[in-house]
Structure formats: structure tokens, C-alpha cells
Design a protein around this motif. Structure first.
Motif, PDB file in Angstrom:
ATOM      1  N   VAL A 140      20.703 -42.610  34.184  1.00 58.59           N
ATOM      2  CA  VAL A 140      21.589 -42.054  33.167  1.00 58.59           C
ATOM      3  C   VAL A 140      21.718 -40.554  33.369  1.00 58.59           C
ATOM      4  O   VAL A 140      20.720 -39.844  33.502  1.00 58.59           O
ATOM      5  CB  VAL A 140      21.051 -42.357  31.747  1.00 58.59           C
ATOM      6  N   PHE A 141      22.970 -40.077  33.410  1.00 58.61           N
ATOM      7  CA  PHE A 141      23.233 -38.652  33.574  1.00 58.61           C
ATOM      8  C   PHE A 141      23.828 -38.091  32.291  1.00 58.61           C
ATOM      9  O   PHE A 141      24.567 -38.770  31.580  1.00 58.61           O
ATOM     10  CB  PHE A 141      24.226 -38.408  34.720  1.00 58.61           C
ATOM     11  N   THR A 142      23.513 -36.826  32.034  1.00 55.86           N
ATOM     12  CA  THR A 142      24.172 -36.137  30.937  1.00 55.86           C
ATOM     13  C   THR A 142      25.576 -35.733  31.383  1.00 55.86           C
ATOM     14  O   THR A 142      25.903 -35.767  32.574  1.00 55.86           O
ATOM     15  CB  THR A 142      23.396 -34.872  30.538  1.00 55.86           C
ATOM     16  N   ARG A 143      26.396 -35.351  30.448  1.00 55.74           N
ATOM     17  CA  ARG A 143      27.761 -34.923  30.784  1.00 55.74           C
ATOM     18  C   ARG A 143      27.728 -33.696  31.696  1.00 55.74           C
ATOM     19  O   ARG A 143      28.505 -33.585  32.641  1.00 55.74           O
ATOM     20  CB  ARG A 143      28.534 -34.609  29.510  1.00 55.74           C
ATOM     21  N   VAL A 144      26.809 -32.775  31.404  1.00 53.64           N
ATOM     22  CA  VAL A 144      26.676 -31.572  32.229  1.00 53.64           C
ATOM     23  C   VAL A 144      26.333 -31.951  33.661  1.00 53.64           C
ATOM     24  O   VAL A 144      26.920 -31.440  34.621  1.00 53.64           O
ATOM     25  CB  VAL A 144      25.597 -30.636  31.651  1.00 53.64           C
ATOM     26  N   GLN A 145      25.373 -32.865  33.828  1.00 52.94           N
ATOM     27  CA  GLN A 145      24.963 -33.274  35.168  1.00 52.94           C
ATOM     28  C   GLN A 145      26.121 -33.922  35.924  1.00 52.94           C
ATOM     29  O   GLN A 145      26.308 -33.667  37.119  1.00 52.94           O
ATOM     30  CB  GLN A 145      23.773 -34.222  35.081  1.00 52.94           C
ATOM     31  N   ARG A 146      26.891 -34.741  35.243  1.00 49.07           N
ATOM     32  CA  ARG A 146      28.014 -35.414  35.899  1.00 49.07           C
ATOM     33  C   ARG A 146      29.060 -34.400  36.375  1.00 49.07           C
ATOM     34  O   ARG A 146      29.631 -34.533  37.463  1.00 49.07           O
ATOM     35  CB  ARG A 146      28.661 -36.430  34.958  1.00 49.07           C
ATOM     36  N   ILE A 147      29.327 -33.389  35.565  1.00 52.10           N
ATOM     37  CA  ILE A 147      30.323 -32.396  35.940  1.00 52.10           C
ATOM     38  C   ILE A 147      29.819 -31.549  37.105  1.00 52.10           C
ATOM     39  O   ILE A 147      30.576 -31.199  38.012  1.00 52.10           O
ATOM     40  CB  ILE A 147      30.698 -31.528  34.719  1.00 52.10           C
ATOM     41  N   VAL A 148      28.530 -31.230  37.113  1.00 52.01           N
ATOM     42  CA  VAL A 148      27.958 -30.472  38.226  1.00 52.01           C
ATOM     43  C   VAL A 148      28.023 -31.302  39.514  1.00 52.01           C
ATOM     44  O   VAL A 148      28.352 -30.779  40.588  1.00 52.01           O
ATOM     45  CB  VAL A 148      26.509 -30.045  37.913  1.00 52.01           C
ATOM     46  N   ILE A 149      27.720 -32.593  39.419  1.00 49.42           N
ATOM     47  CA  ILE A 149      27.813 -33.461  40.602  1.00 49.42           C
ATOM     48  C   ILE A 149      29.248 -33.498  41.115  1.00 49.42           C
ATOM     49  O   ILE A 149      29.502 -33.420  42.320  1.00 49.42           O
ATOM     50  CB  ILE A 149      27.322 -34.887  40.269  1.00 49.42           C
ATOM     51  N   ALA A 150      30.211 -33.601  40.197  1.00 49.68           N
ATOM     52  CA  ALA A 150      31.618 -33.628  40.611  1.00 49.68           C
ATOM     53  C   ALA A 150      32.009 -32.330  41.308  1.00 49.68           C
ATOM     54  O   ALA A 150      32.689 -32.346  42.344  1.00 49.68           O
ATOM     55  CB  ALA A 150      32.513 -33.872  39.396  1.00 49.68           C
ATOM     56  N   ALA A 151      31.583 -31.197  40.755  1.00 54.09           N
ATOM     57  CA  ALA A 151      31.900 -29.906  41.380  1.00 54.09           C
ATOM     58  C   ALA A 151      31.197 -29.762  42.730  1.00 54.09           C
ATOM     59  O   ALA A 151      31.760 -29.192  43.672  1.00 54.09           O
ATOM     60  CB  ALA A 151      31.494 -28.769  40.444  1.00 54.09           C
ATOM     61  N   LEU A 152      29.985 -30.277  42.836  1.00 52.20           N
ATOM     62  CA  LEU A 152      29.252 -30.238  44.103  1.00 52.20           C
ATOM     63  C   LEU A 152      29.987 -31.018  45.186  1.00 52.20           C
ATOM     64  O   LEU A 152      30.090 -30.568  46.341  1.00 52.20           O
ATOM     65  CB  LEU A 152      27.852 -30.836  43.896  1.00 52.20           C
ATOM     66  N   CYS A 153      30.519 -32.168  44.827  1.00 52.23           N
ATOM     67  CA  CYS A 153      31.166 -33.057  45.799  1.00 52.23           C
ATOM     68  C   CYS A 153      32.651 -32.783  45.978  1.00 52.23           C
ATOM     69  O   CYS A 153      33.281 -33.390  46.858  1.00 52.23           O
ATOM     70  CB  CYS A 153      30.972 -34.518  45.369  1.00 52.23           C
ATOM     71  N   GLU A 154      33.226 -31.902  45.181  1.00 50.73           N
ATOM     72  CA  GLU A 154      34.674 -31.674  45.230  1.00 50.73           C
ATOM     73  C   GLU A 154      35.199 -31.370  46.636  1.00 50.73           C
ATOM     74  O   GLU A 154      36.193 -31.974  47.068  1.00 50.73           O
ATOM     75  CB  GLU A 154      35.067 -30.557  44.264  1.00 50.73           C
ATOM     76  N   PRO A 155      34.573 -30.452  47.411  1.00 52.84           N
ATOM     77  CA  PRO A 155      35.103 -30.192  48.759  1.00 52.84           C
ATOM     78  C   PRO A 155      35.047 -31.427  49.660  1.00 52.84           C
ATOM     79  O   PRO A 155      35.911 -31.615  50.513  1.00 52.84           O
ATOM     80  CB  PRO A 155      34.186 -29.080  49.283  1.00 52.84           C
ATOM     81  N   LEU A 156      34.037 -32.280  49.487  1.00 51.23           N
ATOM     82  CA  LEU A 156      33.918 -33.497  50.291  1.00 51.23           C
ATOM     83  C   LEU A 156      34.981 -34.521  49.918  1.00 51.23           C
ATOM     84  O   LEU A 156      35.406 -35.323  50.756  1.00 51.23           O
ATOM     85  CB  LEU A 156      32.524 -34.106  50.110  1.00 51.23           C
ATOM     86  N   LEU A 157      35.410 -34.506  48.665  1.00 60.69           N
ATOM     87  CA  LEU A 157      36.402 -35.463  48.193  1.00 60.69           C
ATOM     88  C   LEU A 157      37.829 -34.991  48.460  1.00 60.69           C
ATOM     89  O   LEU A 157      38.747 -35.806  48.539  1.00 60.69           O
ATOM     90  CB  LEU A 157      36.217 -35.709  46.697  1.00 60.69           C
TER      91      LEU A 157
END
Length: 248
Positions: A140-157
């Protein structure tokens, strides 16, 4: 009339096209004996590589003795195939084989394997049983964690090739309107949580870990596990100032 392209892989290079059936081999290189004749550049191998069409994918073999080649998906990081090695195209249905020539120039052969590559979750010949599906403990991830993961992976996506790398802490901070140290703390919490679930590459003694930088390990895991996808980028703020309003 039946479609003759069924179960055939389509290969394109500089306006020329080839269809390769299952079990057939297509060679690539500087030599005129190769099916795909690469440019007359001494930095390209005479027999640079080959494509063998298997039942559900393409086997990409590096036939060079010295030069690596790259399998490049439509987005995300490159896969390097070392000299004498081979790698399947899975899970990609469409990809490119990239060779490096004189002065760092690149030569790209495009491959469309959609007719032989199964969609995600489907495996030809898979035996259906009554056994229950494999169950893993939910993370289970918090909303903050999910957004950080998305920003981390953004260049790869969003990108491909050398520019497809995880965002740095500073880049994530600017994207979300937060300080880099705040982002480090969120990633540290994520790493500790994932390490507790047995996700490889998340502990300091993992061979793949580089000092305290777990961005690659976290990004690869998040994308391979479908924790984050292109649709999640819509949750990112449109500008750095939007971060405070979004509660992150």
C-alpha cells in the motif's frame, strides 16, 4: 483471401522492408551477404546481428565480436546485448535494433513483431488449471509516494534511448515543488517498505545497489510491476507551483 502477413515479423530499414516467418533468420551487417545491408562504415561489424523469429517473440543475437548492440523499445531504457550474446524481444511488440557507427552515429533497424508477440498476461499454450492464482501481500502506497514514483518514472515513460533515465531528486523536487531532501526522504521510506516486502535491489547489501541511490531499482520495479504507467502522469502537477496546492 487469407492475410499472408499473419505470424510474420515486419522489419524496415531505410525504406526497405522484409517479412520474416516463424523459424526464419534475418541477418544484419555491413557485409553485402547480409539480408539487411547496413551502411559502409568500418565501425559497423560485417555481421552485426541477426533476428530469429520464435513462436512468441524475436530472438535478437549480437553476431559481432567486439561491438554491443541495443534493443530500444518505444519508451523506456535501452537493453544492451553484448557481443556474442542474445536476448528476446519480450515483452515488446514493436522495437528497434540500434547499432553504433562512426563518431557515435546510430543505425536503426525497426521491427514490428505484433503478429507473433502475445499481449500481456496471455501465453500461447498455457495450461489452464483449477489451482488458485498466486497471491502476494499487497503493498500500500500513500498518495505522496505514488506521485513521487510517477515523477521518478516520468522520463522512462515519455522518452526513449539515452534520455530514458529515472528523474533525479532535484528534478522530482522541481516537478513537484518540493526540496530534493524531501524527495530523498520519501524515496527512503519507499525503499524501506519495499525491502520489507522482499523486493530485490532495495537493501544496502544488494549487489545492484549503487551507494545510496536506489532510483533505478525503484523505477524498474515500479514499471515492471505495473505500479506506475503512462496514465499516472496525469496526476502530476502541470507546473512546480502546483505542488503545494496538491497537498504533496
Amino acid at each position: 483471401m487469407p492475410d499472408e502477413s499473419v505470424d510474420e515479423v515486419l522489419v524496415a530499414f531505410k525504406g526497405d522492408k522484409w517479412t520474416v516467418a516463424r523459424g526464419r533468420l534475418l541477418t544484419m551487417g555491413r557485409s553485402r551477404a547480409c539480408d539487411v545491408h547496413l551502411p559502409d562504415d568500418e565501425h559497423l561489424s560485417r555481421r552485426a546481428g541477426s533476428l530469429l523469429v520464435l513462436n512468441d517473440c524475436v530472438l535478437v543475437r549480437n553476431d559481432s565480436r567486439h561491438k554491443p548492440l541495443v534493443i530500444r523499445p518505444p519508451s523506456g531504457e535501452d537493453r544492451v546485448v553484448e557481443p556474442g550474446a542474445a536476448m528476446t524481444s519480450l515483452p515488446f511488440m514493436v522495437f528497434s535494433v540500434v547499432f553504433t557507427g562512426r563518431g557515435g552515429s546510430t543505425v536503426t533497424v525497426r521491427v514490428d513483431a505484433r503478429s507473433v508477440t502475445p499481449s500481456a498476461g496471455h501465453h500461447p499454450g498455457e495450461v489452464v488449471t483449477r489451482a488458485p492464482e498466486t497471491v502476494t501481500s499487497p503493498i500500500v502506497f500513500t498518495r505522496v509516494q505514488r506521485i513521487v514514483i510517477a515523477a521518478l518514472c516520468e522520463p522512462l515513460l515519455r522518452r526513449t534511448g539515452p534520455r530514458a533515465v529515472p528523474a533525479t531528486y532535484a528534478q522530482i523536487g522541481r516537478r513537484l515543488g518540493r526540496r530534493p531532501q524531501y524527495i530523498r526522504n520519501v524515496v527512503k521510506s519507499l525503499r524501506e517498505s519495499l525491502a520489507g516486502h522482499g523486493v530485490p535491489g532495495m537493501t544496502m547489501d544488494d549487489e545492484q545497489a549503487v551507494h545510496d541511490d536506489f532510483r533505478w531499482a525503484l523505477a524498474r520495479w515500479a514499471m515492471r510491476s505495473a505500479v506506475v504507467g503512462a496514465e499516472d502522469l496525469d496526476d502530476l502537477p502541470s507546473d512546480p507551483e502546483a505542488g503545494e496546492d496538491d497537498g504533496i
